[in-house]
Motif scaffolding. Structure first.
Motif, mmCIF file in Angstrom:
data_model
loop_
_atom_site.group_PDB
_atom_site.id
_atom_site.type_symbol
_atom_site.label_atom_id
_atom_site.label_comp_id
_atom_site.label_asym_id
_atom_site.label_seq_id
_atom_site.Cartn_x
_atom_site.Cartn_y
_atom_site.Cartn_z
ATOM 1 N N GLY A 416 15.719 19.343 28.562
ATOM 2 C CA GLY A 416 16.102 18.649 27.336
ATOM 3 C C GLY A 416 14.905 18.551 26.407
ATOM 4 N N ARG A 417 14.231 17.387 26.427
ATOM 5 C CA ARG A 417 13.143 17.132 25.471
ATOM 6 C C ARG A 417 12.089 18.239 25.467
ATOM 7 N NH1 ARG A 417 12.273 11.413 28.164
ATOM 8 N NH2 ARG A 417 12.930 12.759 29.887
ATOM 9 N N MET A 418 11.819 18.812 26.645
ATOM 10 C CA MET A 418 10.760 19.824 26.710
ATOM 11 C C MET A 418 11.001 20.976 25.734
ATOM 12 S SD MET A 418 7.895 20.495 28.072
ATOM 13 C CE MET A 418 7.614 19.753 29.682
ATOM 14 N N LEU A 420 12.468 20.791 22.891
ATOM 15 C CA LEU A 420 12.248 20.376 21.493
ATOM 16 C C LEU A 420 10.775 20.586 21.122
ATOM 17 C CD1 LEU A 420 14.343 17.065 21.245
ATOM 18 C CD2 LEU A 420 15.034 19.391 20.625
ATOM 19 N N SER A 421 9.878 20.284 22.064
ATOM 20 C CA SER A 421 8.449 20.436 21.753
ATOM 21 C C SER A 421 7.949 21.848 22.081
ATOM 22 C CB SER A 421 7.622 19.398 22.516
ATOM 23 O OG SER A 421 7.622 19.665 23.902
ATOM 24 N N TYR A 422 8.546 22.448 23.107
ATOM 25 C CA TYR A 422 7.980 23.693 23.654
ATOM 26 C C TYR A 422 9.122 24.633 24.040
ATOM 27 C CZ TYR A 422 4.907 26.399 26.894
ATOM 28 O OH TYR A 422 4.195 27.374 27.547
ATOM 29 N N VAL A 440 3.359 20.754 25.482
ATOM 30 C CA VAL A 440 4.107 20.086 26.560
ATOM 31 C C VAL A 440 4.561 18.693 26.107
ATOM 32 C CG1 VAL A 440 3.878 19.080 28.877
ATOM 33 C CG2 VAL A 440 3.002 21.382 28.409
ATOM 34 N N CYS A 441 5.839 18.426 26.223
ATOM 35 C CA CYS A 441 6.406 17.127 25.836
ATOM 36 C C CYS A 441 5.763 16.037 26.684
ATOM 37 C CB CYS A 441 7.918 17.146 26.070
ATOM 38 S SG CYS A 441 8.676 15.510 25.986
ATOM 39 N N ARG A 442 5.293 14.989 26.032
ATOM 40 C CA ARG A 442 4.671 13.859 26.749
ATOM 41 C C ARG A 442 5.598 12.655 26.805
ATOM 42 N NH1 ARG A 442 1.237 16.509 29.755
ATOM 43 N NH2 ARG A 442 0.060 17.986 28.523
ATOM 44 N N THR A 443 6.858 12.879 26.511
ATOM 45 C CA THR A 443 7.906 11.844 26.566
ATOM 46 C C THR A 443 7.520 10.597 25.760
ATOM 47 O OG1 THR A 443 7.199 10.887 28.710
ATOM 48 C CG2 THR A 443 8.787 12.691 28.786
ATOM 49 N N PHE A 444 7.137 10.838 24.502
ATOM 50 C CA PHE A 444 6.829 9.739 23.590
ATOM 51 C C PHE A 444 8.097 9.106 23.008
ATOM 52 C CE2 PHE A 444 2.926 12.498 22.615
ATOM 53 C CZ PHE A 444 2.121 11.806 23.498
ATOM 54 N N SER A 445 9.224 9.776 23.190
ATOM 55 C CA SER A 445 10.548 9.253 22.772
ATOM 56 C C SER A 445 10.764 9.194 21.267
ATOM 57 C CB SER A 445 10.809 7.865 23.374
ATOM 58 O OG SER A 445 10.973 7.959 24.759
ATOM 59 N N GLU A 446 9.913 9.830 20.474
ATOM 60 C CA GLU A 446 10.165 9.767 19.031
ATOM 61 C C GLU A 446 11.438 10.525 18.645
ATOM 62 O OE1 GLU A 446 6.780 10.572 16.593
ATOM 63 O OE2 GLU A 446 5.760 8.771 17.299
ATOM 64 N N CYS A 447 11.839 11.487 19.470
ATOM 65 C CA CYS A 447 13.091 12.194 19.182
ATOM 66 C C CYS A 447 14.296 11.270 19.410
ATOM 67 C CB CYS A 447 13.204 13.466 20.013
ATOM 68 S SG CYS A 447 12.877 13.232 21.762
ATOM 69 N N THR A 448 14.116 10.167 20.137
ATOM 70 C CA THR A 448 15.188 9.174 20.293
ATOM 71 C C THR A 448 14.992 8.020 19.314
ATOM 72 O OG1 THR A 448 15.242 9.735 22.646
ATOM 73 C CG2 THR A 448 16.418 7.748 21.992
ATOM 74 N N SER A 457 16.575 13.627 14.355
ATOM 75 C CA SER A 457 15.823 13.748 15.600
ATOM 76 C C SER A 457 15.048 15.055 15.586
ATOM 77 C CB SER A 457 16.786 13.764 16.783
ATOM 78 O OG SER A 457 16.081 14.047 17.965
ATOM 79 N N GLY A 458 13.857 15.014 16.159
ATOM 80 C CA GLY A 458 13.065 16.227 16.306
ATOM 81 C C GLY A 458 11.790 15.816 16.997
ATOM 82 N N CYS A 459 10.982 16.780 17.364
ATOM 83 C CA CYS A 459 9.735 16.411 18.026
ATOM 84 C C CYS A 459 8.675 16.160 16.956
ATOM 85 C CB CYS A 459 9.296 17.497 18.996
ATOM 86 S SG CYS A 459 7.794 16.989 19.848
ATOM 87 N N PHE A 460 8.626 14.921 16.483
ATOM 88 C CA PHE A 460 7.700 14.577 15.403
ATOM 89 C C PHE A 460 6.226 14.707 15.818
ATOM 90 C CE2 PHE A 460 11.680 12.488 14.268
ATOM 91 C CZ PHE A 460 11.830 12.932 12.963
ATOM 92 N N PRO A 461 5.856 14.379 17.071
ATOM 93 C CA PRO A 461 4.421 14.499 17.402
ATOM 94 C C PRO A 461 3.928 15.930 17.611
ATOM 95 C CG PRO A 461 5.583 13.131 19.050
ATOM 96 C CD PRO A 461 6.611 13.695 18.135
HETATM 97 S S1 SF4 Z 1 9.340 13.402 20.380
HETATM 98 FE FE1 SF4 Z 1 8.241 12.896 22.256
HETATM 99 S S2 SF4 Z 1 9.837 12.867 23.808
HETATM 100 FE FE2 SF4 Z 1 10.687 13.943 22.089
HETATM 101 S S3 SF4 Z 1 10.233 16.110 22.483
HETATM 102 FE FE3 SF4 Z 1 8.521 15.312 21.274
HETATM 103 S S4 SF4 Z 1 6.962 14.664 22.739
HETATM 104 FE FE4 SF4 Z 1 8.897 14.914 23.815
#
Ligand code: SF4
Ligand SMILES: Cc1cc2nc3c(=O)[nH]c(=O)nc-3n(C[C@H](O)[C@H](O)[C@H](O)COP(=O)(O)O)c2cc1C
Length: 477
Positions: A416-418, A420-422, A440-448, A457-461
Motif C-alpha cells: 500500500g503506502r510503500m 505511494l513513496s516508492y 522508502v516509506c517511513r509511515t509518517f501517515s501524511e497520506c492519511t 492524498s499523496g506522499c507529501f514527504p
Molecule cells: S505520506 Fe508517509 S505514510 Fe504515506 S506514503 Fe509517504 S512516507 Fe509513507
C-alpha cells in the motif's frame, strides 16, 4: 505531522541486519521468517491461471487499493488519479488489487471526490485501466500476466458523499459504540431490506460495467468497516440480512449470484478484514486505548465476543469456506478499520491526525496480520491470498516478503503506502537492485492525514510531485 509525543519503540531504520530484525520480532513474541537477502527467484514466481483466476499472475507482488480523495466532484478520474494508476502499472507488480475503492453509486462515496462507477463515467474508467496497463507494458514488456481488478464499494457508515466534513451514513445496524462516536442518534441511517436489495442490484450493475471496462475481476469489498464488512457483524439486525451467518453473508451471496448471471466470465475477488477488535481512542497521554465495554461484544467480525481484544478465526474461516464454495479464489486479507482502530489496520510510526500513539510496537501489528494470513493459507491452500500491512517494515519489506512466499505463508505480497513513496520497489527487488533508501516509506501517515483535513492524498514527504503540490503547505499550515 502529528503534534503527539515522540515514537517510543526502536526505529526500524536502526536495525542493521536481518538477524537484528529476527531478534526484535522474537523479543516481541512474534517471530517471523526473514530472509537474509530478498529472493527475486521466489518473488518472481508466477501464479498459475485456473478456476477463479482468469490469467496467470506474473509475480508475487500486488498493489493494494488506495484512493486519493482526488476525483472530480461528480466522480471522474483526474490527472492525479491517472498519475497514481500509471505508477501502479509501472511498479512491476503483476496483480493490481482493485486500484482504489470506487463507489457503485453516489451515496456510497467515502468522500465527495471518490470515483463513481456510473454509466456516464465508464469510458474514463476504461481509459484509466488502459493507462495502467500501457504504463506496465512500456516499462515491463508485456501485460499478458498482469491481473487487474476494480474494488467496488459502498462506504456505509463512513459515507461522506456531499461534504468532506459531513457523514451521511447508511448502515447495516445500530452500533452501541460507533453510533455515538460518529453521531448516529436514530434509525434513519439503517438500510431497509428493500434498500439492501436495490444496493445489491447496483453492485451487480457496477460489476457488469467493470467487465465492459476491461477489468479482469471485481473486488467485492468486505473490509475496514464499510458496508460489506459491516454486514458480517450484523448479528443484531433483524430480517434477511442479519442474525445468522447465512443471513449476514447474503449481501455477498446475492451479489455473486447476480454477477454470475449478468457478467459471466468476470472473476470475483474479496478483500476481507480477517479480524477486528474494539474501537480505540486516545488515552490520557495520547496512546491508543480500547473503548470501555463490558459484557459480550458481538460487533467485531473475527473477534472473540468474550474478549474482543482477541481474534477468533471461526467465522472468518467459515466465510473463506463460503468463498471457496462460490468459486472465489482471489482473496486479499487486511484487518480492522482505519476509522476506529488504525494501528491494527495500517501499523505506522506516526499516527494520522485523527489517530493515537501506537499502543504496541507497530511491528506487532505487522506480524499479527502476516501470521493471520499464514493460518488462513494453511487452512485454505487452494485460495490465492494477498497479504497486507507490510509497509511499516520499511527496508525489510523485501526480506520478509520473500520469506513468507518461500514458506507458503502467503501467495502474493500486497503493498500500500510503500508504492505511494516508492513505486519502483517491486521492480527493483525483482531485478536484484539495491533499494533506493530515500524513497522508502517511513509511515509518517501524511497520506492519511491529508484526506482527514479535506486535502488530497499523496506522499507529501517523499514524492517530489506532492512536495510541491499546493496541499503540502495546507497540510502543515
Ligand atoms: S505520506 Fe508517509 S505514510 Fe504515506 S506514503 Fe509517504 S512516507 Fe509513507
Ligand atoms: C491513502 C490510503 C488510501 C487507501 N485506500 C484504500 C482503498 O481505497 N481501499 C482499501 O481496501 N484499502 C485502502 N487503503 C488501505 C491499504 O490498501 C492497505 O491495506 C494499508 O495501507 C496497509 O498496507 P501497507 O502497510 O502496505 O500500507 C488505503 C490506505 C492508504 C494509506
Amino acid at each position: 505531522m502529528s503534534s503527539l509525543p515522540a515514537f517510543r519503540f526502536p526505529k526500524l531504520a536502526t536495525l542493521r541486519q536481518a538477524d537484528d530484525l529476527r531478534r526484535r520480532l522474537a523479543e516481541l513474541g512474534r517471530p517471523l521468517p526473514v530472509d537474509d537477502t530478498p529472493r527475486p527467484d521466489v518473488l518472481g514466481r508466477p501464479i498459475q491461471a485456473g478456476p477463479g483466476i482468469p490469467k496467470p499472475i506474473g509475480n508475487r507482488w500486488a498493489i493494494l487499493p488506495m484512493e486519493g480523495w482526488d476525483g472530480t466532484r461528480d466522480g471522474r478520474p483526474t490527472d492525479l488519479v491517472r498519475r497514481r494508476w500509471r505508477r501502479f502499472g509501472q511498479s512491476g507488480a503483476k496483480l493490481i488489487w482493485g486500484g482504489e475503492a470506487i463507489a457503485v453509486r453516489p451515496d456510497g462515496r467515502a468522500n465527495p471526490h471518490q470515483l463513481v462507477l456510473s454509466e456516464a463515467h465508464l469510458s474514463e474508467i476504461e481509459s484509466l485501466r488502459a493507462e495502467l496497463t500501457a504504463s506496465h507494458r512500456e516499462r515491463h514488456g508485456e501485460d499478458r500476466d498482469l491481473l487487474v481488478g476494480l474494488q467496488l464499494t459502498h462506504s456505509g457508515r463512513f459515507a461522506r458523499p456531499n461534504d468532506k466534513t459531513r457523514l451521511e451514513p447508511r448502515i447495516a445496524y445500530r452500533h452501541p459504540l460507533l453510533d455515538a462516536r460518529f453521531g448516529i442518534t436514530d434509525d434513519r441511517a439503517v438500510l431497509t431490506d428493500t434498500e439492501v436489495d436495490d444496493l445489491i442490484a447496483d453492485m451487480v450493475t457496477a460489476a457488469v460495467r467493470a467487465q465492459r471496462a476491461g477489468f479482469d475481476f471485481v473486488d467485492l469489498k468486505h473490509c475496514h468497516g464499510y458496508l460489506g464488512h459491516e454486514f458480517l457483524s450484523a448479528v443484531t439486525r433483524p430480517g434477511r440480512y442479519g442474525g445468522s451467518f447465512s443471513n449476514r453473508t447474503r449481501f455477498l451471496t446475492d451479489m455473486v449470484a447476480g454477477i454470475r448471471r449478468d457478467a459471466p466470465g468476470l472473476a470475483i475477488g474479496v478483500r476481507l478484514s480477517l479480524f477486528d477488535s474494539l474501537p480505540y481512542q486516545k488515552g490520557p497521554d495520547g496512546t491508543g486505548v480500547p473503548t470501555a465495554w463490558s459484557g459480550r461484544y458481538v460487533h467485531a467480525f473475527g473477534a472473540n465476543p468474550d474478549n474482543p481484544l482477541e481474534a477468533d478465526p471461526a467465522e472468518p474461516f467459515a466465510f473463506l469456506e463460503l468463498l471457496e464454495s462460490l468459486g472465489i479464489r482471489l482473496v486479499c486479507l487486511t484487518a480492522a478499520s482505519p476509522y476506529y482502530n488504525p494501528h491494527l489496520q495500517r501499523p505506522a510510526m506516526t499516527p494520522p491526525s485523527d489517530g493515537y500513539l501506537p499502543p504496541e510496537d507497530p511491528l506487532v501489528g505487522v506480524a499479527r496480520q502476516i501470521d493471520a494470513v499464514a493460518r488462513a493459507k494453511a487452512r485454505f491452500p487452494n485460495l490465492v491470498f494477498v497479504g497486507s500491512a507490510y509497509t511499516y517494515l520499511q527496508e525489510w519489506v523485501p526480506n520478509v516478503a520473500s520469506a513468507q512466499v518461500a514458506a507458503g505463508r502467503v501467495d502474493s505480497v500486497g503493498l500500500g503506502r510503500m508504492v505511494l513513496s516508492y513505486p519502483d520497489l517491486p521492480a527493483d527487488v525483482l531485478a536484484g537492485s539495491p533499494l533506493q533508501r530515500r524513497q522508502v516509506c517511513r509511515t509518517f501517515s501524511e497520506c492519511t492525514t491529508g484526506p482527514r483535513k479535506g486535502l488530497v492524498s499523496g506522499c507529501f514527504p517523499l514524492d517530489d510531485f506532492y512536495k510541491n503540490h499546493p496541499d503540502a503547505a495546507r497540510l502543515r499550515g
